[in-house]
Motif scaffolding. Structure first.
Motif, PDB file in Angstrom:
ATOM      1  N   ILE A 107      10.291  -1.043   1.694  1.00 37.00           N
ATOM      2  CA  ILE A 107       9.879  -0.687   2.675  1.00 37.00           C
ATOM      3  C   ILE A 107       9.537   0.943   2.626  1.00 37.00           C
ATOM      4  O   ILE A 107       8.779   1.559   3.416  1.00 37.00           O
ATOM      5  CB  ILE A 107      11.005  -0.707   3.684  1.00 37.00           C
ATOM      6  CG1 ILE A 107      11.099  -2.537   3.978  1.00 37.00           C
ATOM      7  CG2 ILE A 107      10.677  -0.365   4.868  1.00 37.00           C
ATOM      8  CD1 ILE A 107      12.520  -2.854   4.927  1.00 37.00           C
ATOM      9  N   LYS A 108      10.261   1.537   2.008  1.00 35.55           N
ATOM     10  CA  LYS A 108      10.300   3.076   1.998  1.00 35.55           C
ATOM     11  C   LYS A 108       9.207   3.550   1.399  1.00 35.55           C
ATOM     12  O   LYS A 108       8.146   4.568   1.564  1.00 35.55           O
ATOM     13  CB  LYS A 108      11.592   3.796   1.068  1.00 35.55           C
ATOM     14  CG  LYS A 108      12.722   3.548   1.876  1.00 35.55           C
ATOM     15  CD  LYS A 108      13.843   4.244   0.917  1.00 35.55           C
ATOM     16  CE  LYS A 108      15.163   4.397   1.567  1.00 35.55           C
ATOM     17  NZ  LYS A 108      16.314   4.868   0.780  1.00 35.55           N
ATOM     18  N   LYS A 110       6.157   1.723   1.286  1.00 36.51           N
ATOM     19  CA  LYS A 110       5.117   1.194   2.272  1.00 36.51           C
ATOM     20  C   LYS A 110       4.919   2.165   3.414  1.00 36.51           C
ATOM     21  O   LYS A 110       4.035   2.635   3.820  1.00 36.51           O
ATOM     22  CB  LYS A 110       5.214  -0.267   2.936  1.00 36.51           C
ATOM     23  CG  LYS A 110       4.886  -1.369   1.821  1.00 36.51           C
ATOM     24  CD  LYS A 110       5.217  -2.368   2.397  1.00 36.51           C
ATOM     25  CE  LYS A 110       4.744  -3.844   1.513  1.00 36.51           C
ATOM     26  NZ  LYS A 110       5.171  -5.035   1.955  1.00 36.51           N
ATOM     27  N   LEU A 111       6.044   2.946   3.834  1.00 39.76           N
ATOM     28  CA  LEU A 111       6.141   3.913   4.930  1.00 39.76           C
ATOM     29  C   LEU A 111       6.126   5.186   4.852  1.00 39.76           C
ATOM     30  O   LEU A 111       6.014   6.134   5.447  1.00 39.76           O
ATOM     31  CB  LEU A 111       7.329   3.516   5.808  1.00 39.76           C
ATOM     32  CG  LEU A 111       7.387   2.092   6.420  1.00 39.76           C
ATOM     33  CD1 LEU A 111       8.661   2.215   7.180  1.00 39.76           C
ATOM     34  CD2 LEU A 111       6.371   1.698   7.164  1.00 39.76           C
ATOM     35  N   LEU A 290      10.159  -8.614   7.968  1.00 42.48           N
ATOM     36  CA  LEU A 290      10.205  -7.215   7.551  1.00 42.48           C
ATOM     37  C   LEU A 290       8.689  -6.753   6.915  1.00 42.48           C
ATOM     38  O   LEU A 290       8.318  -5.836   6.994  1.00 42.48           O
ATOM     39  CB  LEU A 290      11.460  -6.794   6.522  1.00 42.48           C
ATOM     40  CG  LEU A 290      12.778  -6.500   6.878  1.00 42.48           C
ATOM     41  CD1 LEU A 290      13.636  -6.355   6.191  1.00 42.48           C
ATOM     42  CD2 LEU A 290      12.673  -5.439   7.903  1.00 42.48           C
ATOM     43  N   SER A 291       8.341  -7.837   5.952  1.00 44.20           N
ATOM     44  CA  SER A 291       6.972  -7.477   5.210  1.00 44.20           C
ATOM     45  C   SER A 291       5.954  -7.555   6.055  1.00 44.20           C
ATOM     46  O   SER A 291       4.785  -6.545   5.878  1.00 44.20           O
ATOM     47  CB  SER A 291       6.692  -8.552   4.064  1.00 44.20           C
ATOM     48  OG  SER A 291       6.634  -9.736   4.798  1.00 44.20           O
ATOM     49  N   THR A 294       6.117  -3.996   8.109  1.00 46.02           N
ATOM     50  CA  THR A 294       5.943  -2.953   7.359  1.00 46.02           C
ATOM     51  C   THR A 294       4.284  -3.175   6.767  1.00 46.02           C
ATOM     52  O   THR A 294       3.891  -1.707   6.377  1.00 46.02           O
ATOM     53  CB  THR A 294       6.731  -2.932   6.025  1.00 46.02           C
ATOM     54  OG1 THR A 294       6.553  -4.087   5.278  1.00 46.02           O
ATOM     55  CG2 THR A 294       7.986  -2.582   6.155  1.00 46.02           C
TER      56      THR A 294
END
Length: 331
Positions: A107-108, A110-111, A290-291, A294
């Motif tokens: 997540i980190k 991708k963001l 979540l995927s 994100t």
């Protein structure tokens, strides 16, 4: 920082500590020797834990008194101590935290770039207006402060909104609508709560904890009063003599497949495996949500930044043309 003043462990550190504990316990080392071995300095209040164990407390009791670990982890550790499967419990916890750490890292990753674009748009893009005189220094600082205040209020508003849903024990119409209809967020809330419940319940049953007690304690792993209210009824129904499949009838958001797994586990005597499978399904659903989130969020940020950049460019050229007009008039 001393071990007794160390802050709570993050997800990655928790996975490493639990893996180390699993290996040391499976090697046959006694708990008192493990805790005093100086090999686990990451655990908060480790010296206090060592003293409590020396005074006769169990590992779960010492963790609970010092609040060194999350309550739901302590429940499983206690079950592992009572059943003699402590090493297996720590190994399972390590695997769960490793999976969470990988998800957080993804997540980190991708963001990271969208977050940089937000920073760039909020701080760097207003600079041309400051340079050509459309903004004063105070106006520039105020504009940046206002932008980041909006971001903060948006984030806080989301937190307050979902916290309110979590504390709603009656299952208000808004709560039900969010969980049933709201894209991404609804399914995420449901899978987040029920994953912890069913995974904990399955592990406790596997460790030999009686069903009614395991059900009551598994309810404590979920923050939502709405879900606790419904899931606590299962223990009451079992106490009244109903079977498992009857006890779980009417629980919100359980599908036909989930009920089939419960009936199958009840018939085969492998209900712990059935509950673990249900927990795994909710975990997979959680990871999928979540995927998707994100994947979509960066595109939303890119679109917002494009609009903001376009507005800044138009504003810049309007100011530039105004300045040329003023110069022409002076000539």
């Amino acid at each position: 920082m001393s071990a007794d003043n160390r802050i709570a462990m993050n997800t990655k550190t928790s996975s490493q500590v639990y893996r180390q504990l699993a290996r040391m316990i499976e090697s046959g080392l006694p708990i008192s020797e493990i805790i005093s071995s100086e090999m686990l300095p990451q655990i908060p209040n480790i010296r206090k834990i060592e003293k409590l164990i020396a005074n006769g407390d169990s590992l779960a009791q010492s963790f609970s008194k010092t609040r060194a670990l999350p309550a739901k982890d302590i429940l499983l550790i206690k079950a592992g101590e009572e059943s003699g499967k402590l090493g297996e419990i720590f190994s399972t916890l390590a695997t769960r935290y490793e999976e969470k750490a990988k998800s957080l890292a993804e997540i980190k990753r991708k963001l990271a770039y969208p977050a940089f674009l937000l920073f760039f748009a909020g701080v760097v893009l207003p600079l041309p207006q400051l340079i050509i005189g459309n903004l004063t220094v105070i106006g520039f600082v105020f504009k940046i402060a206002a932008l980041w205040t909006l971001f903060f209020l948006f984030g806080f508003g989301l937190y307050a909104f979902f916290s309110g849903l979590t504390s709603d024990s009656r299952g208000s119409a808004l709560n039900r609508w969010v969980m049933q209809k709201m894209p991404f967020a609804g399914k995420f809330i449901v899978s987040w709560h029920l994953e912890d419940y069913f995974s904990t319940l399955g592990l406790m049953l596997h460790a030999g904890i009686p069903l009614i007690r395991a059900s009551e304690q598994a309810c404590e792993t979920i923050p939502s009063l709405f879900f606790k209210k419904h899931l606590r009824r299962t223990g009451e129904k079992i106490s009244q003599g109903k079977n498992l499949s009857e006890a779980y009838e009417g629980i919100p958001f359980l599908t036909k497949e989930h009920h089939l797994l419960i009936r199958s586990g009840e018939k085969t005597g492998m209900i712990d495996e059935s509950f673990l499978r249900i927990g795994s399904q909710f975990r997979e659903q959680n990871q999928f949500q979540l995927s998707v989130f994100t994947a979509i969020l960066p595109k939303v940020i890119y679109f917002a930044v494009m609009i903001y950049v376009g507005a800044q460019i138009i504003s810049y050229y309007l100011g530039y043309f105004d300045m040329l007009n003023d110069l022409t008039k002076q000539i």
